[in-house]
Design a protein around this motif. Structure first.
Motif, PDB file in Angstrom:
ATOM      1  N   GLU A  23       0.847  -1.196   0.000  1.00  0.00           N
ATOM      2  CA  GLU A  23       0.000   0.000   0.000  1.00  0.00           C
ATOM      3  C   GLU A  23       0.878   1.239   0.000  1.00  0.00           C
ATOM      4  N   VAL A  24       0.441   2.283  -0.731  1.00  0.00           N
ATOM      5  CA  VAL A  24       1.166   3.561  -0.740  1.00  0.00           C
ATOM      6  C   VAL A  24       0.328   4.707  -0.191  1.00  0.00           C
ATOM      7  N   SER A  25      -0.914   4.431   0.178  1.00  0.00           N
ATOM      8  CA  SER A  25      -1.788   5.512   0.649  1.00  0.00           C
ATOM      9  C   SER A  25      -1.238   6.164   1.909  1.00  0.00           C
ATOM     10  N   GLY A  26      -0.652   5.379   2.818  1.00  0.00           N
ATOM     11  CA  GLY A  26      -0.073   5.949   4.029  1.00  0.00           C
ATOM     12  C   GLY A  26       1.088   6.868   3.710  1.00  0.00           C
ATOM     13  N   ALA A  27       1.918   6.482   2.731  1.00  0.00           N
ATOM     14  CA  ALA A  27       3.055   7.317   2.358  1.00  0.00           C
ATOM     15  C   ALA A  27       2.592   8.637   1.741  1.00  0.00           C
ATOM     16  N   PHE A  28       1.554   8.579   0.880  1.00  0.00           N
ATOM     17  CA  PHE A  28       1.050   9.820   0.284  1.00  0.00           C
ATOM     18  C   PHE A  28       0.376  10.696   1.339  1.00  0.00           C
ATOM     19  N   LEU A  66       8.269   5.955  -5.307  1.00  0.00           N
ATOM     20  CA  LEU A  66       7.214   5.466  -6.188  1.00  0.00           C
ATOM     21  C   LEU A  66       6.209   6.566  -6.486  1.00  0.00           C
ATOM     22  N   THR A  67       5.455   6.359  -7.557  1.00  0.00           N
ATOM     23  CA  THR A  67       4.406   7.307  -7.925  1.00  0.00           C
ATOM     24  C   THR A  67       3.012   6.697  -7.827  1.00  0.00           C
ATOM     25  N   GLU A  68       2.952   5.366  -7.732  1.00  0.00           N
ATOM     26  CA  GLU A  68       1.658   4.700  -7.612  1.00  0.00           C
ATOM     27  C   GLU A  68       1.841   3.331  -6.970  1.00  0.00           C
ATOM     28  N   LYS A  69       0.734   2.755  -6.548  1.00  0.00           N
ATOM     29  CA  LYS A  69       0.756   1.463  -5.862  1.00  0.00           C
ATOM     30  C   LYS A  69       1.166   0.351  -6.824  1.00  0.00           C
ATOM     31  N   ILE A  70       1.958  -0.578  -6.293  1.00  0.00           N
ATOM     32  CA  ILE A  70       2.354  -1.775  -7.040  1.00  0.00           C
ATOM     33  C   ILE A  70       1.555  -2.947  -6.485  1.00  0.00           C
ATOM     34  N   PRO A  71       0.838  -3.681  -7.312  1.00  0.00           N
ATOM     35  CA  PRO A  71       0.038  -4.801  -6.802  1.00  0.00           C
ATOM     36  C   PRO A  71       0.915  -5.926  -6.281  1.00  0.00           C
ATOM     37  N   ARG A  72       0.449  -6.609  -5.260  1.00  0.00           N
ATOM     38  CA  ARG A  72       1.166  -7.750  -4.729  1.00  0.00           C
ATOM     39  C   ARG A  72       0.928  -8.972  -5.625  1.00  0.00           C
ATOM     40  N   GLY A  73       1.763  -9.998  -5.448  1.00  0.00           N
ATOM     41  CA  GLY A  73       1.522 -11.264  -6.125  1.00  0.00           C
ATOM     42  C   GLY A  73       2.240 -11.450  -7.435  1.00  0.00           C
ATOM     43  N   MET A  74       2.989 -10.448  -7.891  1.00  0.00           N
ATOM     44  CA  MET A  74       3.795 -10.629  -9.102  1.00  0.00           C
ATOM     45  C   MET A  74       5.087 -11.355  -8.736  1.00  0.00           C
ATOM     46  N   GLN A  77       8.525   3.030 -12.740  1.00  0.00           N
ATOM     47  CA  GLN A  77       8.082   4.259 -12.078  1.00  0.00           C
ATOM     48  C   GLN A  77       9.235   5.207 -11.753  1.00  0.00           C
ATOM     49  N   GLY A  78      10.445   4.819 -12.122  1.00  0.00           N
ATOM     50  CA  GLY A  78      11.601   5.654 -11.801  1.00  0.00           C
ATOM     51  C   GLY A  78      12.048   5.502 -10.368  1.00  0.00           C
ATOM     52  N   GLY A  79      11.608   4.430  -9.707  1.00  0.00           N
ATOM     53  CA  GLY A  79      11.940   4.225  -8.312  1.00  0.00           C
ATOM     54  C   GLY A  79      13.234   3.450  -8.118  1.00  0.00           C
ATOM     55  N   LEU A  80      13.553   3.230  -6.857  1.00  0.00           N
ATOM     56  CA  LEU A  80      14.753   2.503  -6.476  1.00  0.00           C
ATOM     57  C   LEU A  80      14.355   1.187  -5.817  1.00  0.00           C
ATOM     58  N   VAL A  81      15.119   0.138  -6.109  1.00  0.00           N
ATOM     59  CA  VAL A  81      14.859  -1.190  -5.545  1.00  0.00           C
ATOM     60  C   VAL A  81      15.666  -1.336  -4.266  1.00  0.00           C
ATOM     61  N   TYR A  82      14.951  -1.520  -3.164  1.00  0.00           N
ATOM     62  CA  TYR A  82      15.566  -1.639  -1.836  1.00  0.00           C
ATOM     63  C   TYR A  82      15.127  -2.974  -1.240  1.00  0.00           C
TER      64      TYR A  82
END
Length: 637
Positions: free
Chosen positions: A444-449, A481-489, A501-506
């Motif tokens: 979830e990213v809603s808490g971060a936003f 990130l700019t949007e939520k990534i779905p789980r399960g991939m 999304q131009g993000g960093l992998v941590y």
């Protein structure tokens, strides 16, 4: 392009003075590598107290271990061997106090690669694999199953082998055996051998010269001697047996046969070497039942110009080219062995044909070929390391920035297992003196936003993050990130979406078996795409998991990070990253590379108890009421 000079440790499980063929292989490849500009440490147990004492003093004194090695090769004795009550030619006895010495060596020596041979526990090789901070290459030589490793402790051994960055096998039969029990890709790297000039000379006239080199289990000599007893006395042959264990008392030879058989040892009055025995032989017999075959010795026999006569094992079929340049006989059958020897005595054209067929094999056995292939493995392995120089221009820009404290892993009540309101998290971060935090709720990213929208009130910079659960390969965090990534991939799909999304992998809490984590092999699948790795997480219950993450980051030169993984506000501040202030992912990753990770003691039991009380132990209605009170207090100036 020539491979840049590397610092390499080659680790053997056998005492260096044992005369084991593996030690000879390591000594020769080390010399070949050093001749090409590499520096090599040979790490081995030893029977010499003085050598062990001097090596340990050099390690603990911080000495340059190559200072006294003008040829580029230094032997380091890491433990004194205690001989087992019943000696084994094939298995190495366990040295005393080897683990601590190896850990000190591999922590202090500037190594690029740690090449472990036969890394089965307990051994020096296994200890080196556990404590290595360099890239790990493992070579498996013996094509014989180790029951304890493959049956009793298979899961544990598989975890340890997971630390290997490249797996080699001396023979296809060995690779097939290992792949059945420890699935992975094994590259076959056939051992080299010295090819004497006499190998190309025509065979001398006279009786058939038969050799037996005692490299296999003891029963193989008995099979060979029983085969000799079945030979027709009228046949023209003579036999040389090279064995430090002497003749088999259970297989006496009749008087006329004893006159044709010479027993030699490697020391004493009749001392001889394997090379001398093989160079003088027309045929060399290998009669293993499969418990301790010696395929490398078969190759050395072929290199010397002898025709191998082998028991019908898969690995012997492999090294004789399925009978192209050698003969086979039924395993543990002296009668068929005698029949094949009879053929070779009576059919000299067969002997000449088999010997001639060995010419093509001899052309491939040189040490240059083996060293070329080994360097290619090393090159592919070190190529996966990250470039530690990063972006010099960005780092120069960051040099003058003020430093702030950052926490890269925490949760809010937008995660199902956390009850910390966003306002409480921000207020606590401010009170702890944190300049920036990454809010990384589960899936979830809603808490971060939400935190980003309110951050200005609290003076804390927010990094939008998400801790994403993959299908079956653990969790990975995306930062910026700019949007939520779905789980399960899959792990690869999740990483690709973070990058899109131009993000960093941590990578959070890697190797922590208490969490959902990608295993070692899955991390290797994405190692080039990892931007940072969490080397310290105070919620990891077993400290060695953090240490393993630190070793992984060091050997692949991946930027190190840390986070409190806080699920309660009281967990914030247990770790902080002191780093230059930054704007955006490009400056962030360069600033992180310049950072200092600071930790302080904390109680995992305390924060876990608080988490339980705030979530599962509190009814939903009470949680809502408590949240309102906590938010109100957090908003007070």
């Amino acid at each position: 392009m020539p491979l840049s000079p590397l610092s390499i440790a080659q680790v053997t499980p056998h005492a260096w003075e044992s005369g084991h063929e593996l030690n000879g292989l390591i000594a020769r490849t080390s010399a070949e590598l050093a001749a090409r500009g590499h520096r090599v440490l040979i790490v081995a147990p030893s029977t010499s107290q003085r050598l062990v004492r001097d090596s340990r003093a050099a390690i603990r004194g911080g000495a340059d271990l190559w200072a006294d090695a003008p040829e580029g090769v230094r032997m380091v004795a890491v433990g004194e061997v205690v001989p087992a009550p019943i000696a084994s030619q094939r298995r190495s006895p366990l040295p005393i106090d080897v683990t601590r010495t190896i850990e000190e060596l591999l922590t202090t020596a500037p190594l690029d690669l740690c090449h472990v041979h036969e890394p089965f526990a307990p051994s020096a090789s296994s200890a080196a694999l556990r404590h290595s901070r360099a890239l790990n290459v493992g070579t498996f030589h013996e094509p014989a199953e180790r029951i304890v490793a493959t049956q009793v402790a298979r899961k544990l051994v598989d975890l340890v082998f997971g630390r290997l960055d490249a797996r080699l096998a001396s023979f296809q039969a060995t690779a097939d055996l290992l792949a059945r029990h420890f699935p992975a890709a094994y590259q076959v790297l056939t051992p080299g051998a010295d090819v004497p000039a006499s190998a190309a000379a025509p065979r001398a006239e006279g009786p058939l010269r038969i050799a037996f080199v005692d490299e296999e289990e003891r029963a193989s000599l008995r099979v060979f001697l029983r085969a000799l007893r079945r030979l027709d006395p009228a046949l023209a042959f003579e036999v040389t047996v090279l064995s430090d264990r002497g003749a088999s008392s259970s297989t006496p030879l009749r008087a006329d046969l004893r006159e044709r058989v010479r027993f030699l040892g490697t020391d004493g009055r009749d001392a001889s070497t394997e090379a001398e025995v093989l160079a003088a032989a027309d045929v060399c017999v290998f009669a293993s039942d499969g418990s301790a075959p010696a395929p490398a010795a078969v190759l050395r026999a072929v290199a010397a110009g002898a025709v191998p006569l082998c028991s019908s094992l898969a690995v012997y079929e492999e090294v004789t080219g399925e009978g192209e340049h050698g003969l086979l006989f039924a395993t543990s059958e002296p009668l068929t062995c005698a029949a094949q020897l009879t053929r070779l005595v009576r059919e000299p054209e067969l002997l000449d044909r088999l010997r001639g067929a060995g010419d093509a094999v001899r052309a491939t056995l040189g040490w240059d070929r083996m060293t070329d292939e080994l360097e290619a493995v090393y090159a592919r392995t070190v190529a996966r390391r990250h470039d530690p120089t990063g972006n010099p221009a960005v780092r120069a820009r960051l040099e003058g920035r003020r430093r702030i404290d950052v926490d890269l892993h925490m949760h809010t009540d937008h995660s199902g297992d956390c009850a910390t309101p966003v306002e409480v998290l921000l207020a606590t971060a401010r009170d702890q003196g944190l300049g920036a935090i990454a809010v990384t709720d589960h899936n979830e990213v809603s808490g971060a936003f939400d935190a980003q929208a309110k951050a200005a009130e609290y003076g804390v910079k927010i990094i939008i993050g998400e801790e994403v659960k993959t299908a079956s390969q653990g969790e990975v965090i995306g930062l910026f990130l700019t949007e939520k990534i779905p789980r399960g991939m899959t792990l690869q799909e999740t990483v690709a979406e973070i990058k899109r999304q131009g993000g960093l992998v941590y990578v959070p809490h890697p190797f922590d078996r208490m969490h959902a984590v990608p295993d070692y092999e899955h991390l290797l699948d994405i190692v080039e795409d990892i931007d940072a790795i969490e080397i310290y997480n105070p919620r990891v219950a077993i400290g060695s998991f953090n240490e393993e993450a630190e070793r992984f980051a060091a050997k692949y030169r991946i930027t190190a990070g840390a986070g409190s993984d806080s699920h309660v506000a009281q967990g914030l501040g247990s770790v902080r990253i002191h780093m230059p202030d930054f704007e955006g992912p490009e400056e962030f990753i360069e600033a992180l590379a310049m950072a200092e990770i600071r930790t302080k003691p904390s109680s995992l039991l305390y924060v876990q108890a608080l988490k339980f009380l705030e979530t599962k132990a509190t009814p939903a209605g009470a949680r809502r009421a408590r949240k309102a009170r906590r938010v109100a207090r957090a908003k007070k100036p």
